[in-house]
Write a protein that holds these residues in place. Structure first.
Motif, PDB file in Angstrom:
ATOM      1  N   HIS A 254      -5.335   2.676  -6.665  1.00 35.38           N
ATOM      2  CA  HIS A 254      -5.616   1.460  -7.443  1.00 35.38           C
ATOM      3  C   HIS A 254      -4.330   1.068  -8.171  1.00 35.38           C
ATOM      4  O   HIS A 254      -3.550   1.947  -8.578  1.00 35.38           O
ATOM      5  CB  HIS A 254      -6.726   1.742  -8.460  1.00 35.38           C
ATOM      6  N   PRO A 255      -4.071  -0.236  -8.327  1.00 37.24           N
ATOM      7  CA  PRO A 255      -2.840  -0.645  -9.017  1.00 37.24           C
ATOM      8  C   PRO A 255      -2.629   0.019 -10.372  1.00 37.24           C
ATOM      9  O   PRO A 255      -1.490   0.313 -10.750  1.00 37.24           O
ATOM     10  CB  PRO A 255      -3.009  -2.164  -9.158  1.00 37.24           C
ATOM     11  N   ARG A 256      -3.692   0.300 -11.097  1.00 38.55           N
ATOM     12  CA  ARG A 256      -3.535   0.951 -12.410  1.00 38.55           C
ATOM     13  C   ARG A 256      -3.009   2.377 -12.245  1.00 38.55           C
ATOM     14  O   ARG A 256      -2.191   2.844 -13.051  1.00 38.55           O
ATOM     15  CB  ARG A 256      -4.860   0.968 -13.167  1.00 38.55           C
ATOM     16  N   ALA A 257      -3.491   3.078 -11.207  1.00 33.81           N
ATOM     17  CA  ALA A 257      -2.988   4.429 -10.947  1.00 33.81           C
ATOM     18  C   ALA A 257      -1.539   4.363 -10.488  1.00 33.81           C
ATOM     19  O   ALA A 257      -0.709   5.197 -10.886  1.00 33.81           O
ATOM     20  CB  ALA A 257      -3.850   5.115  -9.895  1.00 33.81           C
ATOM     21  N   TRP A 258      -1.233   3.387  -9.647  1.00 35.43           N
ATOM     22  CA  TRP A 258       0.152   3.188  -9.199  1.00 35.43           C
ATOM     23  C   TRP A 258       1.062   2.913 -10.394  1.00 35.43           C
ATOM     24  O   TRP A 258       2.168   3.459 -10.489  1.00 35.43           O
ATOM     25  CB  TRP A 258       0.173   2.022  -8.210  1.00 35.43           C
ATOM     26  N   ILE A 259       0.591   2.101 -11.323  1.00 33.23           N
ATOM     27  CA  ILE A 259       1.370   1.795 -12.528  1.00 33.23           C
ATOM     28  C   ILE A 259       1.638   3.063 -13.334  1.00 33.23           C
ATOM     29  O   ILE A 259       2.745   3.261 -13.851  1.00 33.23           O
ATOM     30  CB  ILE A 259       0.645   0.729 -13.375  1.00 33.23           C
ATOM     31  N   ALA A 260       0.632   3.944 -13.436  1.00 37.13           N
ATOM     32  CA  ALA A 260       0.834   5.196 -14.181  1.00 37.13           C
ATOM     33  C   ALA A 260       1.929   6.039 -13.536  1.00 37.13           C
ATOM     34  O   ALA A 260       2.775   6.612 -14.231  1.00 37.13           O
ATOM     35  CB  ALA A 260      -0.482   5.975 -14.251  1.00 37.13           C
ATOM     36  N   TRP A 261       1.930   6.110 -12.212  1.00 38.00           N
ATOM     37  CA  TRP A 261       2.996   6.834 -11.506  1.00 38.00           C
ATOM     38  C   TRP A 261       4.350   6.204 -11.817  1.00 38.00           C
ATOM     39  O   TRP A 261       5.332   6.901 -12.087  1.00 38.00           O
ATOM     40  CB  TRP A 261       2.768   6.760  -9.994  1.00 38.00           C
ATOM     41  N   LEU A 262       4.400   4.891 -11.753  1.00 33.43           N
ATOM     42  CA  LEU A 262       5.667   4.180 -11.943  1.00 33.43           C
ATOM     43  C   LEU A 262       6.180   4.284 -13.377  1.00 33.43           C
ATOM     44  O   LEU A 262       7.391   4.390 -13.601  1.00 33.43           O
ATOM     45  CB  LEU A 262       5.495   2.711 -11.557  1.00 33.43           C
ATOM     46  N   GLU A 263       5.274   4.246 -14.334  1.00 33.03           N
ATOM     47  CA  GLU A 263       5.700   4.391 -15.734  1.00 33.03           C
ATOM     48  C   GLU A 263       6.290   5.780 -15.979  1.00 33.03           C
ATOM     49  O   GLU A 263       7.276   5.925 -16.708  1.00 33.03           O
ATOM     50  CB  GLU A 263       4.520   4.121 -16.667  1.00 33.03           C
TER      51      GLU A 263
END
Length: 215
Positions: A95-104
């Motif tokens: 999910h984009p939110r999980a992807w964002i957590a990885w990226l942050e």
């Protein structure tokens, strides 16, 4: 029970070493899934299938690295590598939110390492992730930050890609002048390296110019 008993026999140092090996191994598995996906044809499904089978371990490895990236540079580099290793596979499966957590987590690790290229890549992907969620202002902010870094480090290819993507967003927002300015950067780069897409992209920019002129 066997796992818990075995863990009770480890020292803290041994446990960390084993966890690092686990996270490193599943970073390689993630990279292999991405490689298969990029190979195309039947390998696309093979890559996605590999990720699906090992997803729990991959996510555990990334989470461990993200939680401990501040401990040393080796773990920080591992954390920073996870999003890039997965590429398209991650964007399709998380999910984009999980992807964002990885990226942050990767962004924080890159900054702690002084890795400007890694920082720029994380910012670019954050822009893409937020845009997929419809959060356009955040997407633009991340893309602008990424573009600044790409220019500072002389990454012309990265600058061209970010300029094009950012230009597309500005165009959809109605800022056609800014869109043309940015997209032309990409066209100029493509022409300089002989990219076969150069004239096709140039035609898209020219179309926007005609719209600006009311033609």
């Amino acid at each position: 029970l066997g796992r818990d008993f075995t863990r009770s026999l480890w020292t803290g140092e041994e446990g960390n070493a084993l966890a690092f090996r686990h996270a490193s191994h599943y970073l390689e598995v993630l990279g292999e899934a991405q490689h298969l996906y990029e190979t195309g044809r039947d390998s696309i499904l093979a890559g996605l299938g590999l990720f699906d089978r090992e997803r729990q371990n991959v996510e555990a490895g990334q989470a461990w690295a993200a939680a401990r990236a501040g401990q040393n540079r080796e773990i920080a580099r591992l954390c920073n590598a996870y999003p890039d290793a997965g590429g398209y596979v991650i964007s399709l499966r998380l999910h984009p939110r999980a992807w964002i957590a990885w990226l942050e987590a990767a962004l924080a690790a890159a900054r702690s390492l002084g890795d400007r290229r890694g920082e720029g890549n994380a910012l670019t992907n954050l822009g893409a992730a937020y845009y997929s969620l419809g959060e356009v202002r955040k997407a633009i902010g991340y893309y602008e930050e990424a573009l600044k870094i790409k220019r500072e480090i002389g990454d012309r290819r990265g600058e061209a890609i970010d300029s094009w993507n950012l230009g597309l967003i500005y165009g959809k927002q109605g800022d056609l002048a800014r869109a043309v300015e940015l997209m032309q950067v990409c066209v100029d780069y493509e022409r300089a390296i002989g990219d076969p897409d150069a004239e096709k992209d140039a035609a898209r920019v020219e179309e926007i110019r005609r719209r600006m002129a009311g033609g």
